[in-house]
Enzyme design. Structure first.
Site, PDB file in Angstrom:
ATOM      1  N   GLU A 162       1.065  -0.799  -4.716  1.00  0.00           N
ATOM      2  CA  GLU A 162       2.235  -0.532  -5.553  1.00  0.00           C
ATOM      3  C   GLU A 162       1.787   0.161  -6.830  1.00  0.00           C
ATOM      4  O   GLU A 162       0.596   0.224  -7.154  1.00  0.00           O
ATOM      5  CB  GLU A 162       2.989  -1.819  -5.882  1.00  0.00           C
ATOM      6  CG  GLU A 162       4.348  -1.539  -6.531  1.00  0.00           C
ATOM      7  CD  GLU A 162       5.262  -2.743  -6.590  1.00  0.00           C
ATOM      8  OE1 GLU A 162       6.465  -2.552  -6.815  1.00  0.00           O
ATOM      9  OE2 GLU A 162       4.773  -3.865  -6.409  1.00  0.00           O
TER      10      GLU A 162
ATOM     11  N   HIS B 280       3.515   2.128  -2.609  1.00  0.00           N
ATOM     12  CA  HIS B 280       4.736   1.336  -2.504  1.00  0.00           C
ATOM     13  C   HIS B 280       5.592   1.664  -3.727  1.00  0.00           C
ATOM     14  O   HIS B 280       5.555   0.997  -4.760  1.00  0.00           O
ATOM     15  CB  HIS B 280       4.405  -0.153  -2.453  1.00  0.00           C
ATOM     16  CG  HIS B 280       5.618  -1.024  -2.281  1.00  0.00           C
ATOM     17  ND1 HIS B 280       6.178  -1.272  -1.044  1.00  0.00           N
ATOM     18  CD2 HIS B 280       6.383  -1.677  -3.176  1.00  0.00           C
ATOM     19  CE1 HIS B 280       7.232  -2.058  -1.196  1.00  0.00           C
ATOM     20  NE2 HIS B 280       7.378  -2.310  -2.483  1.00  0.00           N
TER      21      HIS B 280
ATOM     22  N   ASP C  57      10.019  -0.947  -7.418  1.00  0.00           N
ATOM     23  CA  ASP C  57      11.423  -1.322  -7.328  1.00  0.00           C
ATOM     24  C   ASP C  57      12.148  -0.801  -8.562  1.00  0.00           C
ATOM     25  O   ASP C  57      11.575  -0.059  -9.356  1.00  0.00           O
ATOM     26  CB  ASP C  57      11.550  -2.840  -7.232  1.00  0.00           C
ATOM     27  CG  ASP C  57      10.983  -3.531  -8.468  1.00  0.00           C
ATOM     28  OD1 ASP C  57       9.779  -3.372  -8.732  1.00  0.00           O
ATOM     29  OD2 ASP C  57      11.740  -4.213  -9.178  1.00  0.00           O
TER      30      ASP C  57
ATOM     31  N   ASP D 205      -3.866   2.033   1.891  1.00  0.00           N
ATOM     32  CA  ASP D 205      -2.916   3.074   1.498  1.00  0.00           C
ATOM     33  C   ASP D 205      -1.751   3.067   2.485  1.00  0.00           C
ATOM     34  O   ASP D 205      -1.675   3.883   3.403  1.00  0.00           O
ATOM     35  CB  ASP D 205      -3.614   4.436   1.481  1.00  0.00           C
ATOM     36  CG  ASP D 205      -2.701   5.547   0.982  1.00  0.00           C
ATOM     37  OD1 ASP D 205      -3.005   6.727   1.251  1.00  0.00           O
ATOM     38  OD2 ASP D 205      -1.663   5.236   0.356  1.00  0.00           O
TER      39      ASP D 205
END
Length: 899
Positions: A708, A656, A348, A699
C-alpha cells in the site's frame, strides 16, 4: 502502531456476485486424489486458519464445537455476505478438475451460499451454489473444472448472512471440508511462476550526486574479487574496485559483500559489471539526479486531494471530479457537518487526523530546513501564484483540519470515512454516508501541535491565517487540560482504519513542546518539562510522535538547560543506536530483523532521527547513514527494487492504491510500505511464507500489508530528500536557537553542564559490555536489551546479570516473559538462540528492579557480534502501567557491580 486493515476484504465483498447454478449437487467423480487441499477441514485441531467477518449489520462469532466448525449468527444483516466464513490457503490450477465436498447443518431451516472465488478484482466465482440447510447434517459434493487462469490464492467462502431473508439467531455447523484435484492431465503447473532472475548487484537505482559516497552490495556467494564501473554511453570502464566486507546478513539470510566507487564523480550513466555475479541496473551521476523523484514524491499529496477536481492537465489519467463533498454525520448523532477537503490517506479514501498530522509535520520541518527546495512550479493547481507550493499544499490540509475541530469544546474528531472500505473505484464513486468518528485526545493533541507549527510557518506570510492556526491550537490544548485520555477504538459498525493507540502521552508531549516553541508561554513550558522529567518520548511515527516534540524544543527559544540536555541526550542516543544497527546491516539500515507494516516509513523515520541529531551534534556518521537509509528505499536492498513507483529500473507496478488500480497504472512518486515479515494479508501469507524478513514484499494490488501507499510514508521521503540537501539548499550544521542560547550563557547542549558535574542522564561507562535498552511502555512493558563487548575481553554469559531499576505509579506484582534471546554474530555460526533467560522482580535501597539473568554457558568473544534479548512484563491483572520510568541500570559481572 500500524493502521488496521484486518477487515479490508469485508468491504470488497460488495463486489461479489452470488450466482445460482443448475449443476447437480451430487455429481460423481471417476478419479480420486489423496491430498486434501483444505488442511484444516476436519477441525480436530481447532479452527486452524479459517476466518470470518461481519459487515452491513451482520453479527456473529466463529469457533469449534464438538469437533465441528460452528458459526453463531446473531444477526443476518442486509446482504448474503453480512456474515461470511472463509478459508484461503490453497491453489486452483487452470484446466484442473476438482471435487469440493463438505458436511453442513443449521439449527434452523435456511439458505446458504457457498463459493470458491477470485479474492480480488471483481471477486467472480469459479464455482458457486445455493443450498437449503436443516438441523440434519448433509453432505454436499460439487465437481467443477477451473476455466480461469491459475489462482494461487482463491477463497472458499460460506455466506451466512441474509441469503434469502433474515433468520433469527441460530448456528450453522460445517465439517469434513475437502477439496481434491482429481484430474490434472491438462494442467500446466506454475506456468505463471517462472522464476525471475534476481539481481545480485544492487545499489541506488536513481543514482548519486557527484560528491556523494557511493557503495554497491553484492548478494549471495560471490566468486569475483573485483568490479568495474562502466559507462553505459561509451562502454568504457571508468573505474575498477575491490569486492570486500564479506558477511552474513540475518535480515535477508544471505551472505553479502560490498564495494565502494565514490571516486567516480563525472556526470553520466553507469552500471556496475562483474565477471560472475552479473551487473547492476544502470544509474546516473548528476547534480540534479533527485529532482524528479522529489517533485513526484511531493506531488503525491496533490494527487491525494479530496473534495476537489483534479484536472487531466495536472493529474493525467488519474484525474477525477470533486468527491466526498456531502455532509458527514457525526457518529451516534443526527448532526451533520461539512468536512470536505484534505488528503485521502492511503490506498483508500478515508481521512484521519492522527495520520495526516505526521505528514504535515514532516513537510513543515522539511520546509523549515530547506525552503529553497519547494518552488512555486511543482505541478499543483496553485503553481505560479507566487507562493511556495508546499505552503499551498499544506494550507489545503490545515483548512480541512479546522473542520474536524468541534467549535464548542475544542476537541478534534478522530477521522471521517464511510462505514467500510470501498471497492476498487475512483474517489467520486464512493458515495456512501460519510461518518465523522468521535473526538479522541490523540487527534486533539496532534491537531494542537500541527496548528502551532502552522502558526510559525505562516506568521510572516499571512498573519491572519497564522493567528487562526494558533487560536485553534490553544483551543485544542484547553480541551486536553480538562479531558482524560480517550484513545480511539473503532465503533463496532465502523470497519475502516482505526489508528488506535495505547497512550496519548506522546501526543500531549508534542503539543506542549510545539505550543511552547510557538508562544513561549510558561504553562506549555512547564507541561513539557514535567513530561521530560518523567520520560523523554521518542518516535517520528504517527503512533509515537515524541521526536516531533523533541525537535520543537531543541529549536525553541529560552529553553531550560537541564530539559534541553535530556532531550538532546535522547536524540543523540537514538542516533547512535541507529548508526550501530546500520553498521551491522549489509544494506546500511537499522531495522535489524524487524520488518513490519510500513517498514520503509520506519527506515526513513530513522533517517530523520539521524538528521535531527546532526543538528545538535555534528557527527558526520549521522548524515552518512541517513543517506544509506534513503539508498535502501531507492534500490539498494535485497529485492533489488526501488520502492518508489515509477522510478529506478524496477519499481512497484501494482500498489494497493485505488486510483492506480482503476487506471491500471501506478501514479509515479509513491513510496510503498515495503517488507513485512508478519504476513498480514492473504496474498502475503500465500506467496511469502518462509521468506527472510527483509524479503517479505509482494508487488500485488491485494498485498496491502506490503504494497500500500500512504501520505505519511511519502512525507518522510520528501523530508529526507530535502533535509539531506539532495534538492534545494540547507544548512545542516547550525545549532538550534540560531547559534546562541537566547536565555544567555553558552549554547545549551554544548560544552559543560551549567549545573556542574556530568550531563544529565550520562552514565559512568563500565568496562565489560556496552548495554543498550529500548523500552516501550503501556499495558505491558516491552524491552530490547543489546549487549556488546566493550574491550578485548570475552564475556561469559553465565556470570552476567542486569538490574533494571524503575518507577511506576502502582505497587502491583508483575509477570515476566522472555520472547527471544540470541547471539547475533558477525562470524559463523552467525546466530545462536538461547533458552532459560529469567527475570526476577525485587527491591533494595535503590528502589524496585527487574533482575535479568541469561543463565547461559556461552562465551561471547570480542568483535564477533552482540546479544539481544526481547522481554516484556506486565501487571499480573493486566492493568495499565502508568508513569513507568527508568531509574538506573546496574550490570553485575562475576560478582562485581558496574554502574
Amino acid at each position: 502502531m500500524r493502521k488496521a486493515f484486518t477487515l479490508f476484504l469485508s468491504a470488497c465483498m460488495f463486489f461479489c456476485t452470488v450466482s445460482s447454478s443448475t449443476s447437480m449437487l451430487w455429481a460423481q467423480t471417476t478419479q480420486s486424489s489423496t491430498s486434501n487441499l483444505i488442511k484444516d477441514g476436519n477441525f480436530e485441531s481447532g479452527i486452524g486458519i479459517w476466518g470470518y467477518f461481519t459487515t452491513l449489520g451482520g453479527k456473529g462469532t466463529l469457533g469449534v464445537n464438538q469437533g465441528q466448525l460452528e458459526a453463531n449468527i446473531q444477526d443476518c444483516g442486509t446482504e448474503s455476505y453480512s456474515m461470511q466464513v472463509n478459508y484461503d490457503d490453497f491453489k486452483l490450477y487452470k484446466n484442473g478438475k476438482y471435487v469440493l465436498k463438505f458436511d453442513i447443518s443449521s439449527s434452523v431451516n435456511r439458505q446458504v451460499d457457498y463459493r470458491i472465488q477470485l479474492n480480488s478484482g471483481d471477486y467472480r466465482g469459479y464455482v458457486d451454489d445455493r443450498i437449503s440447510t436443516t438441523p440434519v447434517m448433509q453432505t454436499i459434493t460439487k465437481t467443477f473444472t477451473m476455466l480461469d487462469e491459475t489462482d494461487k490464492m482463491p477463497r472458499l467462502a460460506f455466506n451466512l448472512g441474509n441469503v434469502d431473508g433474515a433468520v433469527a439467531s441460530h448456528q450453522v455447523r460445517i465439517d469434513n471440508v475437502e477439496l481434491y484435484l482429481v484430474d490434472d492431465s491438462n494442467v500446466v503447473y506454475d506456468e505463471e511462476d517462472k522464476p525471475v532472475e534476481e539481481k545480485k548487484v544492487v545499489l541506488n537505482q536513481i543514482g548519486y550526486k557527484p560528491e556523494e559516497t557511493k557503495t554497491v552490495v553484492f548478494r549471495g556467494a560471490i566468486e569475483d574479487t573485483k568490479f568495474s564501473v562502466v559507462s553505459v554511453d561509451t562502454g568504457t570502464t571508468v573505474y575498477e574496485g575491490n569486492i570486500s566486507n564479506s558477511r552474513y546478513d540475518a535480515a535477508t539470510q544471505e551472505n553479502t559483500c560490498s564495494g565502494d566507487f565514490s571516486s567516480v564523480k563525472t556526470p553520466g550513466t553507469y552500471k556496475i559489471v562483474t565477471t560472475h555475479a552479473g551487473e547492476s541496473y544502470s544509474f546516473k551521476i548528476s547534480e540534479d539526479v533527485y529532482q524528479n523523484v522529489f517533485k513526484d514524491a511531493f506531488k503525491m499529496f496533490y494527487m491525494q486531494r479530496c473534495g476537489q477536481e483534479l484536472t487531466s492537465t495536472l493529474a493525467g489519467k488519474w484525474s477525477h471530479p470533486t468527491c466526498h463533498t456531502t455532509q458527514a454525520k457525526i457518529y451516534g448523532t443526527n448532526e451533520t457537518i461539512d468536512v470536505s477537503g484534505g488528503w485521502h490517506d492511503a490506498g483508500d479514501y478515508g481521512r484521519y487526523v492522527v495520520a495526516t498530522s505526521k505528514a504535515v509535520a514532516d513537510l513543515l520541518l522539511a520546509y523549515g530546513d530547506n525552503e529553497a527546495a519547494f518552488t512555486d512550479q511543482m505541478g499543483i493547481s496553485e503553481s505560479g501564484n507566487g507562493v511556495s507550493d508546499l505552503l499551498d499544499e499544506v494550507k489545503n490540509q490545515l483548512d480541512w483540519m479546522f473542520k474536524m475541530q468541534n467549535q464548542t469544546n475544542g476537541g478534534v474528531y478522530h477521522k471521517v470515512t464511510c462505514a467500510s472500505f470501498p471497492g476498487y473505484v475512483m474517489p467520486q464513486e464512493e458515495t456512501g454516508q460519510l461518518i465523522v468518528c468521535p473526538i479522541s485526545t490523540t487527534a486533539t493533541a496532534d491537531f494542537a501541535a500541527v496548528m502551532a507549527m502552522g502558526y510559525e510557518t505562516y506568521k510572516d506570510i499571512d498573519l491572519a491565517y497564522a493567528n487562526k492556526c494558533l487560536a485553534a491550537a490553544k483551543k485544542a490544548w484547553s480541551y486536553l487540560e480538562q479531558a482524560p485520555s480517550s484513545n480511539f477504538k473503532n465503533p463496532s459498525d465502523i470497519e475502516t482504519g482505526e489508528y488506535g493507540d495505547t497512550s496519548d502521552r506522546d501526543e500531549r508531549y508534542w503539543a506542549a513542546a510545539q505550543l511552547f516553541k510557538a508562544t513561549g508561554e510558561a504553562k506549555y513550558h512547564e507541561a513539557f518539562k514535567n513530561y521530560v522529567n518523567q520520560k523523554v518520548e521518542i518516535g517520528f511515527d504517527w503512533g509515537g510522535v515524541g521526536n516531533y516534540g523533541n525537535t520543537a524544543y531543541l529549536k525553541a527559544a529560552s529553553t531550560d538547560t537541564a530539559t534541553y540536555n535530556k532531550v538532546k541526550a535522547s536524540i543523540v542516543s537514538q542516533a547512535n543506536d541507529i548508526v550501530t544497527a546500520a553498521k551491522n546491516d549489509s544494506y546500511g539500515v537499522s531495522n535489524g530483523v524487524n520488518y513490519y507494516w510500513g517498514s520503509n516509513m520506519s527506515t526513513l523515520n530513522n533517517a530523520l532521527t539521524l538528521i535531527t541529531a546532526y543538528s545538535v551534534e555534528a557527527n558526520a556518521d549521522y548524515l552518512k547513514w541517513a543517506k544509506e537509509h534513503l539508498n535502501y528505499c531507492l534500490g539498494k536492498n535485497a529485492i533489488g527494487l526501488c520502492y518508489v513507483t515509477g522510478y529506478g529500473a524496477t519499481s512497484p507496478k501494482n500498489p494497493h492504491h485505488r486510483p492506480s488500480i482503476v487506471q491500471k497504472a501506478a501514479i509515479p512518486g509513491m513510496l510503498v510500505g515495503g517488507p513485512n515479515a508478519s504476513l498480514e494479508d492473504t496474498y502475503a501469507k500465500a506467496y511469502l511464507k518462509g521468506m527472510a524478513p527483509a524479503k517479505c514484499y509482494l508487488d500485488h494490488i491485494e498485498s496491502y500489508s506490503t504494497n500500500e501507499v500512504d501520505i505519511y510514508w511519502n512525507s518522510p521521503l520528501v523530508a529526507t530528500l530535502t533535509r539531506l540537501d539532495l534538492v534545494g539548499k540547507v544548512d545542516q550544521g547550525q545549532n538550534p536557537g540560531e547559534g546562541e542560547n537566547p536565555g544567555g550563557g553558552e549554547n545549551p547542549g554544548g560544552g559543560e553542564n551549567p549545573g556542574g558535574g556530568s550531563n544529565p542522564g550520562e552514565e559512568t561507562p563500565n568496562t565489560i559490555v556496552d548495554l543498550k535498552v529500548v523500552t516501550t511502555a503501556g499495558s505491558s512493558i516491552n524491552q530490547t536489551y543489546t549487549l556488546t563487548p566493550k574491550t578485548t575481553q570475552a564475556v561469559d554469559l553465565s556470570k552476567l546479570s542486569i538490574k533494571y531499576y524503575y518507577t511506576k505509579n502502582d505497587t502491583k506484582t508483575m509477570n515476566f516473559w522472555c520472547d527471544n534471546a540470541a547471539a547475533q554474530l558477525t562470524v559463523s555460526p552467525w546466530y545462536v538462540a538461547f533458552n532459560g533467560v529469567t527475570g526476577t522482580f525485587g527491591s533494595d535501597t535503590n528502589g524496585n528492579y527487574l533482575e535479568v539473568k541469561l543463565n547461559q554457558n556461552y562465551v561471547l568473544q570480542p568483535n564477533t557480534g552482540s546479544i539481544q534479548l526481547q522481554v516484556r512484563y506486565a501487571n499480573n491483572d493486566w492493568s495499565e502501567i502508568t508513569n513507568f520510568a527508568e531509574k538506573k541500570i546496574v550490570l553485575v559481572y562475576d560478582g562485581q557491580v558496574y554502574h
